[in-house]
Enzyme design. Structure first.
Site, mmCIF file in Angstrom:
data_model
loop_
_atom_site.group_PDB
_atom_site.id
_atom_site.type_symbol
_atom_site.label_atom_id
_atom_site.label_comp_id
_atom_site.label_asym_id
_atom_site.label_seq_id
_atom_site.Cartn_x
_atom_site.Cartn_y
_atom_site.Cartn_z
ATOM 1 C CG ASP A 91 29.583 40.634 50.809
ATOM 2 O OD1 ASP A 91 28.687 41.022 51.781
ATOM 3 O OD2 ASP A 91 30.490 41.449 50.817
ATOM 4 C CG HIS A 147 31.968 36.633 48.769
ATOM 5 N ND1 HIS A 147 33.163 36.694 49.660
ATOM 6 C CD2 HIS A 147 31.847 37.852 48.006
ATOM 7 C CE1 HIS A 147 33.384 37.947 49.697
ATOM 8 N NE2 HIS A 147 32.698 38.556 48.561
#
Length: 206
Positions: A23, A172
C-alpha cells in the site's frame, strides 16, 4: 470476472497460498528494494498506488517498472484522505483522477487497474462506485500495523502470525520510511517459501 461490490479477501489457488498486497506507494528506495527482491524470487503482488506518490520525483518511473515486472495495480486514491464519509460524486471524481494519473504515467490510456482499495479501509460508498468504474473492491484484514512501528523484528513476527493460507496480507511500501516493512516482508516470505508456501494474486487478478 465482472467486479462485484463484495470486496475480495481471498488469494487464488489452494493449500499454502497467500497474496501479497503493498500500500501507499510508489515510494523511492523502499519500493525499488521491494521490486528487486520480488523479481529475484519470481513473485508478483498487488500494489495499491496513490496519485500523490506517482507524481512525486521518481514515482512514475517506479510505477512503470512495477507494471513491466508483472505486478497488478490497485487504485488507492489520489491522496491519503479518508473517503469513508464522501458522497458518490466526490468518490467517483477522485477515482477517475487517480486512474488518469496512473495511465498518464504509464503512457497507456487503457492500462489495466483491476482493483480498488479504500484508504484506511473505510469504505463508505466507494465499493459501489468502484464497481461502476470496472474495479473490484479489495479488502485486506491481515495487517501488521506497520504505519505505527518500523521495527523489522516486530513486524516480521506480526506478519508471520497473520499470514493465513488462502488470504491476502497487507504491508506498506509507501506513506513514509518503510525500510522496516520491506525487510520484514522479505524475511517472512523467504521463511514461508522454505516451508512450501506459494505467493499468488487475489482472486480476480487474472
Amino acid at each position: 470476472m465482472a467486479p462485484v461490490t463484495t470486496p475480495v479477501k481471498a488469494a487464488a489457488g489452494e493449500g499454502l497460498v497467500c497474496a501479497l498486497t503493498f500500500d501507499d506507494g510508489p515510494n523511492g528506495k523502499d519500493t525499488a528494494a521491494l521490486l528487486d527482491a520480488l523479481r529475484e524470487r519470481g513473485i508478483t503482488a498487488v500494489f495499491a498506488v496513490i496519485g500523490e506518490q506517482i507524481a512525486a520525483p521518481g514515482g512514475a518511473d517506479l510505477l512503470r517498472r512495477t507494471v513491466a515486472e508483472g505486478h497488478v495495480l490497485c487504485n488507492h486514491s489520489t491522496s491519503f484522505a479518508d473517503m469513508g464519509n464522501w458522497g458518490a460524486d466526490a468518490v467517483r471524481a477522485d477515482m477517475q483522477a487517480n486512474l488518469a494519473i496512473i495511465r498518464e504515467a504509464l503512457g497507456d490510456s487503457d492500462a489495466r487497474v483491476p482493483f480498488w482499495r479504500a484508504p484506511n479501509g473505510n469504505w463508505g460508498v466507494t465499493a459501489g462506485v468502484a464497481v461502476e468504474l470496472g474495479m473490484q473492491p479489495l479488502d485486506v484484514t491481515n495487517v501488521i500495523q506497520d504505519w505505527i512501528d518500523q521495527d523489522a523484528d516486530l513486524l516480521a513476527e506480526r506478519l508471520s502470525a497473520v499470514m493465513t493460507p488462502g488470504e491476502l496480507v497487507l504491508v506498506h511500501d509507501g506513506g513514509g520510511d518503510r525500510a522496516g516493512s520491506v525487510a520484514a516482508a522479505l524475511r517472512v516470505v523467504d521463511e514461508k517459501l522454505a516451508q512450501g508456501w506459494r505467493f499468488t494474486l487475489p482472486l480476480g487478478a487474472e
